[in-house]
Design a protein around this motif. Structure first.
Motif, PDB file in Angstrom:
ATOM      1  N   PRO A 154     -13.972   8.863  -5.783  1.00 26.79           N
ATOM      2  CA  PRO A 154     -13.838  10.296  -5.528  1.00 26.79           C
ATOM      3  C   PRO A 154     -13.134  10.598  -4.212  1.00 26.79           C
ATOM      4  O   PRO A 154     -13.072   9.776  -3.296  1.00 26.79           O
ATOM      5  N   GLY A 155     -12.619  11.819  -4.130  1.00 31.33           N
ATOM      6  CA  GLY A 155     -12.056  12.304  -2.874  1.00 31.33           C
ATOM      7  C   GLY A 155     -10.636  12.782  -2.975  1.00 31.33           C
ATOM      8  O   GLY A 155      -9.711  11.980  -3.076  1.00 31.33           O
ATOM      9  N   LYS A 156     -10.429  14.095  -2.919  1.00 33.54           N
ATOM     10  CA  LYS A 156      -9.103  14.696  -3.017  1.00 33.54           C
ATOM     11  C   LYS A 156      -8.590  15.243  -1.691  1.00 33.54           C
ATOM     12  O   LYS A 156      -7.404  15.127  -1.388  1.00 33.54           O
ATOM     13  N   ASP A 157      -9.463  15.871  -0.902  1.00 32.02           N
ATOM     14  CA  ASP A 157      -9.034  16.628   0.276  1.00 32.02           C
ATOM     15  C   ASP A 157      -9.355  15.863   1.558  1.00 32.02           C
ATOM     16  O   ASP A 157     -10.526  15.635   1.877  1.00 32.02           O
ATOM     17  N   ILE A 158      -8.311  15.475   2.297  1.00 31.05           N
ATOM     18  CA  ILE A 158      -8.528  14.696   3.508  1.00 31.05           C
ATOM     19  C   ILE A 158      -7.654  15.213   4.651  1.00 31.05           C
ATOM     20  O   ILE A 158      -6.656  15.914   4.431  1.00 31.05           O
ATOM     21  N   ALA A 159      -8.031  14.831   5.858  1.00 32.52           N
ATOM     22  CA  ALA A 159      -7.183  15.032   7.040  1.00 32.52           C
ATOM     23  C   ALA A 159      -7.348  13.808   7.920  1.00 32.52           C
ATOM     24  O   ALA A 159      -8.431  13.220   7.984  1.00 32.52           O
ATOM     25  N   GLY A 160      -6.270  13.427   8.594  1.00 31.02           N
ATOM     26  CA  GLY A 160      -6.355  12.254   9.447  1.00 31.02           C
ATOM     27  C   GLY A 160      -5.022  11.894  10.058  1.00 31.02           C
ATOM     28  O   GLY A 160      -4.165  12.767  10.275  1.00 31.02           O
ATOM     29  N   LEU A 161      -4.831  10.604  10.298  1.00 28.00           N
ATOM     30  CA  LEU A 161      -3.691  10.104  11.051  1.00 28.00           C
ATOM     31  C   LEU A 161      -2.917   9.096  10.205  1.00 28.00           C
ATOM     32  O   LEU A 161      -3.507   8.168   9.650  1.00 28.00           O
ATOM     33  N   VAL A 162      -1.599   9.280  10.126  1.00 26.34           N
ATOM     34  CA  VAL A 162      -0.758   8.317   9.405  1.00 26.34           C
ATOM     35  C   VAL A 162      -0.694   7.025  10.208  1.00 26.34           C
ATOM     36  O   VAL A 162      -0.291   7.018  11.378  1.00 26.34           O
ATOM     37  N   VAL A 163      -1.117   5.931   9.580  1.00 26.79           N
ATOM     38  CA  VAL A 163      -1.064   4.619  10.247  1.00 26.79           C
ATOM     39  C   VAL A 163      -0.021   3.712   9.610  1.00 26.79           C
ATOM     40  O   VAL A 163       0.297   2.653  10.152  1.00 26.79           O
ATOM     41  N   GLN A 164       0.496   4.111   8.455  1.00 24.84           N
ATOM     42  CA  GLN A 164       1.600   3.383   7.831  1.00 24.84           C
ATOM     43  C   GLN A 164       2.453   4.386   7.084  1.00 24.84           C
ATOM     44  O   GLN A 164       1.977   5.056   6.169  1.00 24.84           O
ATOM     45  N   ALA A 165       3.702   4.530   7.496  1.00 26.12           N
ATOM     46  CA  ALA A 165       4.601   5.488   6.853  1.00 26.12           C
ATOM     47  C   ALA A 165       5.048   4.961   5.493  1.00 26.12           C
ATOM     48  O   ALA A 165       4.963   3.759   5.204  1.00 26.12           O
ATOM     49  N   ALA A 166       5.532   5.858   4.646  1.00 25.88           N
ATOM     50  CA  ALA A 166       5.992   5.476   3.314  1.00 25.88           C
ATOM     51  C   ALA A 166       7.194   4.542   3.421  1.00 25.88           C
ATOM     52  O   ALA A 166       8.109   4.760   4.220  1.00 25.88           O
ATOM     53  N   ALA A 167       7.202   3.527   2.580  1.00 21.89           N
ATOM     54  CA  ALA A 167       8.267   2.527   2.616  1.00 21.89           C
ATOM     55  C   ALA A 167       9.619   3.091   2.208  1.00 21.89           C
ATOM     56  O   ALA A 167      10.662   2.554   2.595  1.00 21.89           O
ATOM     57  N   ASP A 168       9.615   4.182   1.443  1.00 21.87           N
ATOM     58  CA  ASP A 168      10.893   4.761   1.002  1.00 21.87           C
ATOM     59  C   ASP A 168      11.479   5.724   2.027  1.00 21.87           C
ATOM     60  O   ASP A 168      12.507   6.359   1.778  1.00 21.87           O
ATOM     61  N   GLY A 169      10.825   5.855   3.184  1.00 26.00           N
ATOM     62  CA  GLY A 169      11.350   6.710   4.245  1.00 26.00           C
ATOM     63  C   GLY A 169      10.979   8.163   4.133  1.00 26.00           C
ATOM     64  O   GLY A 169      11.356   8.972   4.986  1.00 26.00           O
ATOM     65  N   SER A 170      10.245   8.532   3.086  1.00 30.10           N
ATOM     66  CA  SER A 170       9.853   9.938   2.923  1.00 30.10           C
ATOM     67  C   SER A 170       8.613  10.238   3.757  1.00 30.10           C
ATOM     68  O   SER A 170       7.842   9.349   4.099  1.00 30.10           O
ATOM     69  N   GLY A 171       8.429  11.521   4.064  1.00 25.18           N
ATOM     70  CA  GLY A 171       7.190  11.965   4.686  1.00 25.18           C
ATOM     71  C   GLY A 171       7.067  11.660   6.153  1.00 25.18           C
ATOM     72  O   GLY A 171       7.992  11.164   6.801  1.00 25.18           O
ATOM     73  N   PRO A 172       5.885  11.930   6.714  1.00 26.75           N
ATOM     74  CA  PRO A 172       5.660  11.810   8.161  1.00 26.75           C
ATOM     75  C   PRO A 172       5.600  10.357   8.630  1.00 26.75           C
ATOM     76  O   PRO A 172       5.265   9.446   7.875  1.00 26.75           O
ATOM     77  N   GLY A 173       5.911  10.163   9.914  1.00 26.94           N
ATOM     78  CA  GLY A 173       5.907   8.835  10.493  1.00 26.94           C
ATOM     79  C   GLY A 173       4.549   8.440  11.044  1.00 26.94           C
ATOM     80  O   GLY A 173       3.601   9.235  11.073  1.00 26.94           O
ATOM     81  N   ILE A 174       4.467   7.197  11.497  1.00 24.59           N
ATOM     82  CA  ILE A 174       3.226   6.680  12.073  1.00 24.59           C
ATOM     83  C   ILE A 174       2.815   7.536  13.276  1.00 24.59           C
ATOM     84  O   ILE A 174       3.638   7.936  14.091  1.00 24.59           O
ATOM     85  N   GLY A 175       1.519   7.819  13.355  1.00 25.07           N
ATOM     86  CA  GLY A 175       0.985   8.603  14.456  1.00 25.07           C
ATOM     87  C   GLY A 175       0.962  10.101  14.208  1.00 25.07           C
ATOM     88  O   GLY A 175       0.492  10.864  15.053  1.00 25.07           O
ATOM     89  N   THR A 176       1.444  10.543  13.048  1.00 26.81           N
ATOM     90  CA  THR A 176       1.454  11.969  12.723  1.00 26.81           C
ATOM     91  C   THR A 176       0.105  12.394  12.159  1.00 26.81           C
ATOM     92  O   THR A 176      -0.440  11.739  11.268  1.00 26.81           O
TER      93      THR A 176
END
Length: 308
Positions: free
Chosen positions: A55-77
């Motif tokens: 279970p679990g849909k709604d989260i907030a936190g810190l990106v520790v590994q960015a997407a491999a395809d280059g999309s989305g936020p970077g590490i530390g966001t």
């Protein structure tokens, strides 16, 4: 890492377990979860959990590994996200198309309360169309969706009547500008309504339908009573003519653009998450029971530690 898994027990619906850290797909980011917010619908899934449910849909936190395809936020966001499942854990993978970046002014607790309930309210209002100057009835209004919907609709110029089970559950809705009533019989005196947003089902659906003005709109977006609704064709003949009945369900990725809108509204002070409980995630099981039994007004948020 630790995560919460279903137990199938009504009194203790989840328990901690150890599992490997998830590995993101190319279009996913790995997020260190700081806070998550369960939704009442998720508590129903836990009553007889399907095999493999995480279970679990709604989260907030810190990106520790960015997407491999280059999309989305970077590490530390810092981010808020909405995924299909598996968010009640120390780490979660989220598709980058369903993440939004958080400004420093919004903490993880408020952010975690946004995704499902906020997106539902936002998309529901789009479905209803322009509400400026229109009389709107909202049933089952005291949960997370109801608080967001009330603030957004009143802010857009609606004349809103909100139905809640008790006066206490309607206090904040009244502060947000709604006329609050405590049963649909009382709402009848306020009608007829241009738009009815109905979320309880059971006998309330036909009663709410009878309060729509001729040519008006009823949007059915939930069945919180968990009781089936029956509409009698002959009752419809005696009721308001030309009413449109529309089914609504919020789901459909991507969610990122709607999350960005919600984050922006919170940052501008135009949307205020109503959080009825904030607890450490060690208290998740009891919180889920209270959420299921409607003992929490607005949203409940669980924190994993280290939240900002």
């Amino acid at each position: 890492m630790r995560r919460l898994i279903p137990t199938g027990e009504a009194a203790r619906p989840v328990a901690f377990a150890e599992s490997p850290q998830p590995v993101p797909e190319p279009g996913e980011a790995l997020v260190k979860v700081e806070a998550f917010a369960p939704n009442r619908g998720e508590t129903f899934l836990l009553e007889q959990p399907r095999p493999g449910l995480l279970p679990g849909k709604d989260i907030a936190g810190l990106v520790v590994q960015a997407a491999a395809d280059g999309s989305g936020p970077g590490i530390g966001t810092r981010v808020v996200g909405h995924s299909a499942q598996a968010g009640w854990a120390e780490y979660a993978t989220v598709p980058t198309h369903s993440l939004a970046t958080l400004p420093d002014t919004i903490d993880s607790v408020r952010a975690a309360a946004l995704p499902l309930a906020g997106t539902t309210a936002l998309r529901l209002l789009r479905t209803a169309g322009s509400v400026a100057g229109r009389r709107v009835l909202l049933t089952g209004a005291s949960g997370g969706v109801g608080h967001y919907l009330t603030e957004l609709a009143v802010g857009a110029g609606a004349v809103l009547t909100a139905v809640t089970a008790t006066p206490a559950r309607g206090e904040r809705l009244a502060e947000l500008g709604a006329a609050v009533v405590h049963d649909l019989a009382a709402a009848q005196a306020q009608g007829p309504f241009d738009i009815v947003l109905e979320s309880t089902g059971g006998p309330n659906l036909p009663l709410a339908l009878s309060m729509v003005r001729p040519g008006g709109l009823l949007v059915w977006f939930g069945q919180a009573s968990r009781r089936p609704a029956t509409l009698d064709f002959f009752d419809l003949l005696d009721g308001p003519e030309g009413v449109t009945i529309q089914h609504f369900h919020y789901a459909g990725a991507p969610y990122g653009s709607d999350l960005e809108v919600l984050v922006s509204l919170v940052e501008q002070g135009r949307l205020h998450p109503e959080i009825g409980r904030i607890s450490d995630w060690s208290e998740t099981a009891g919180t889920l029971v209270d959420l299921r039994e409607r003992r929490i007004r607005g949203k409940a948020v669980l924190v994993t530690g280290g939240q900002r």
